[in-house]
Design an enzyme around this catalytic site. Structure first.
Site, mmCIF file in Angstrom:
data_model
loop_
_atom_site.group_PDB
_atom_site.id
_atom_site.type_symbol
_atom_site.label_atom_id
_atom_site.label_comp_id
_atom_site.label_asym_id
_atom_site.label_seq_id
_atom_site.Cartn_x
_atom_site.Cartn_y
_atom_site.Cartn_z
ATOM 1 N N ARG A 109 67.981 -26.261 -47.573
ATOM 2 C CA ARG A 109 66.887 -26.899 -49.123
ATOM 3 C C ARG A 109 65.383 -26.034 -48.407
ATOM 4 O O ARG A 109 65.042 -26.120 -49.200
ATOM 5 C CB ARG A 109 66.956 -28.222 -48.859
ATOM 6 C CG ARG A 109 68.680 -28.739 -49.422
ATOM 7 C CD ARG A 109 68.394 -29.872 -49.969
ATOM 8 N NE ARG A 109 69.592 -30.158 -51.025
ATOM 9 C CZ ARG A 109 69.898 -31.473 -51.017
ATOM 10 N NH1 ARG A 109 69.857 -32.624 -50.719
ATOM 11 N NH2 ARG A 109 71.232 -31.313 -51.782
ATOM 12 N N LYS B 282 87.188 -37.624 -54.944
ATOM 13 C CA LYS B 282 87.395 -38.414 -55.231
ATOM 14 C C LYS B 282 88.072 -38.127 -56.500
ATOM 15 O O LYS B 282 87.327 -37.010 -57.621
ATOM 16 C CB LYS B 282 86.504 -39.709 -55.228
ATOM 17 C CG LYS B 282 86.471 -40.740 -54.677
ATOM 18 C CD LYS B 282 86.233 -42.211 -55.348
ATOM 19 C CE LYS B 282 85.780 -43.273 -54.325
ATOM 20 N NZ LYS B 282 84.236 -44.363 -54.576
ATOM 21 N N GLY C 183 77.507 -31.334 -52.187
ATOM 22 C CA GLY C 183 77.156 -31.345 -51.513
ATOM 23 C C GLY C 183 77.958 -31.127 -50.665
ATOM 24 O O GLY C 183 77.266 -30.040 -49.610
ATOM 25 N N GLY D 72 74.956 -33.639 -57.391
ATOM 26 C CA GLY D 72 75.420 -34.187 -58.056
ATOM 27 C C GLY D 72 74.533 -33.554 -59.040
ATOM 28 O O GLY D 72 74.851 -33.682 -60.547
#
Ligand code: ADP
Ligand code: MG
Length: 429
Positions: A62, A224, A378, A401
């Protein structure tokens, strides 16, 4: 990265950005930065580990991703303030969340002096900026040490505005959050725009949203189903073929009545999974589920690890990676893709025993030289990095996200606040 050479004619008067998601937004190149105080919101929220009592950065992707914008501003003679959050500190006392290691790393990368300012609400930035030398820049301490940051507080925003002439957002990974440095601050600033990182991120994601080349294939995995429902909904009409892996696969297999042992299943999402399979097939499109697995008797301390013969997971075992036959099937099918989006690891890639599925997908994508390959999320980005193939992808999103929210059609507060839909050239009467 093309920086404008002296003497080249200026770009279009309005804005050089044409991607649909960037309409009405200016790029850093459209401002005269010389001697201006330029506040650049970056995403330096890097993973750290404690080693011998000190915090050490374990992945500086990053920081590197923000360098083109920072370098450009330096070359233009700007007085630069960089700001980011880091982790989720409870208070200023949580010194493991200090930006100190980031300041050091950034200094090395830029070969510049990075001055860390402890208190962004103090007079220090304002006092230091005018005398800043060309090889010096200011980095504010972790923005989340200030209570006002996550509250999107106008008061905190005004304190930062006191030393900001031009505001640039290049923190794609934080742009889905309405926080003070992302929303409240630029609300008070007239001259504002984005850096090169956000530009590239949105341009790439806009291709997926608006003009993916067919066949468009999407690989979905990770923890999920519930996290991914909105993005699946958004994609269902555009994607030609879905590939499912990770824990998510077991909810889909359960929906088909396949035994899944003790694998992670979201019982309340089984009907969604069944519905989704039907909707995809009704459109004449394909959804592929694993046909074998790497399974273990326990998640935390697996003493028995096996590969199944078929899609069924034996009693007392849980699926922790896709198996070799699935890897081969996915590899073959993916060869035909012109556009690929990958979100969610195929297994518990953090452990070598369960990493082959994810690394195999990464390898396959690296070989698709004709296709556009985009990785979002991520953990998926981490899996791609760990595989060693990250460099051969078209794009790896640094915003987990944020990229999913953007792809599911949500507006990102950090972008919306920069949009000026009025013509920037007022007619002179
Ligand atoms: P991303 O961050 O890329 O969106 P997720 O956060 O959805 O991805 O999922 C990543 C996590 O899913 C990883 O930590 C990985 O260990 C876990 N995972 C993948 N496959 C399985 C599985 N079969 N069982 C349990 N966890 C899994
Ligand atoms: Mg994740």
């Amino acid at each position: 990265m093309s920086t404008q050479l002296p003497g080249t004619p200026p770009g279009p008067a309005q804005t050089s950005l044409t991607s649909p998601g960037l309409r009405g937004i200016k790029l850093i190149e459209e401002f005269d930065l010389k001697e201006k105080r330029v506040f650049i919101r970056v995403d330096f929220n890097v993973p750290m580990e404690e080693k011998g009592g000190a915090q050490v950065i374990t992945d500086d992707t990053r920081i590197r991703a923000a360098l083109p914008t920072i370098r450009y501003a330096m070359e233009q003679g700007a007085k630069i303030v960089l700001a980011s959050h880091l982790g989720r500190p409870e208070s200023r006392e949580d010194m493991q969340y200090s930006m100190e290691p980031v300041a050091m790393r950034l200094g090395e990368l830029l070969k510049a002096e990075v001055i860390l300012i402890d208190d962004p609400t103090s007079d220090a930035p304002k006092g230091l900026l005018p005398g800043l030398r060309p090889n010096q820049l200011i980095l504010l301490e972790n923005l989340r040490f200030e209570k006002g940051e996550t509250k999107n507080a106008r008061e905190f925003a005004l304190q930062m505005a006191a030393y900001t002439d031009i505001y640039i957002n290049d923190a794609f990974g934080a742009s889905h959050r309405a926080h003070a440095s992302i929303e409240a601050l630029p609300q008070t600033i007239e001259k504002k725009g984005i850096g090169y990182l956000i530009k590239k991120e949105i341009e790439m994601l806009d291709i997926l949203l608006h003009q993916p080349k067919a066949p468009y294939m999407v690989i979905l995995g990770g923890a999920k189903v519930s996290d991914k429902i909105p993005v699946i909904e958004q994609m269902i009409s555009k994607v030609d073929q879905f590939f499912v892996g990770g824990a998510m696969a077991y909810t889909f297999l359960a929906a088909q009545g396949t035994p899944v042992g003790t694998s992670r299943v979201e019982k309340d999402k089984i009907s969604f999974a069944r519905e989704m399979i039907k909707r995809i097939e009704a459109r004449g499109k394909k959804i592929l589920l694993p046909i074998d697995h790497v399974v273990a008797n326990d998640f935390l301390a697996p003493s028995k690890i096996e590969t199944t013969k078929d899609a069924a997971v034996p009693e007392g075992f849980m699926g922790l990676d896709i198996g070799p036959k699935t890897r081969e099937m996915y590899r073959k099918e993916l060869q035909k893709a012109k556009t690929v989006f990958w979100n969610g690891p195929m297994g518990v890639f953090e452990r070598p025993e369960f990493a082959k599925g994810s690394f195999g997908v990464a390898e396959t994508l690296s070989q698709l030289t004709e296709a556009m390959t985009i990785v979002g999320g991520g953990d998926s980005a981490a899996a791609a990095e760990a595989s060693g193939y990250a460099g051969q992808m078209t794009h790896i999103s640094t915003g987990g996200g944020a990229s999913l929210e953007y792809l599911q059609g949500d507006k990102l507060p950090g972008l919306e606040v920069l949009r000026n839909m009025r013509p920037s050239v007022q007619p002179t009467l």
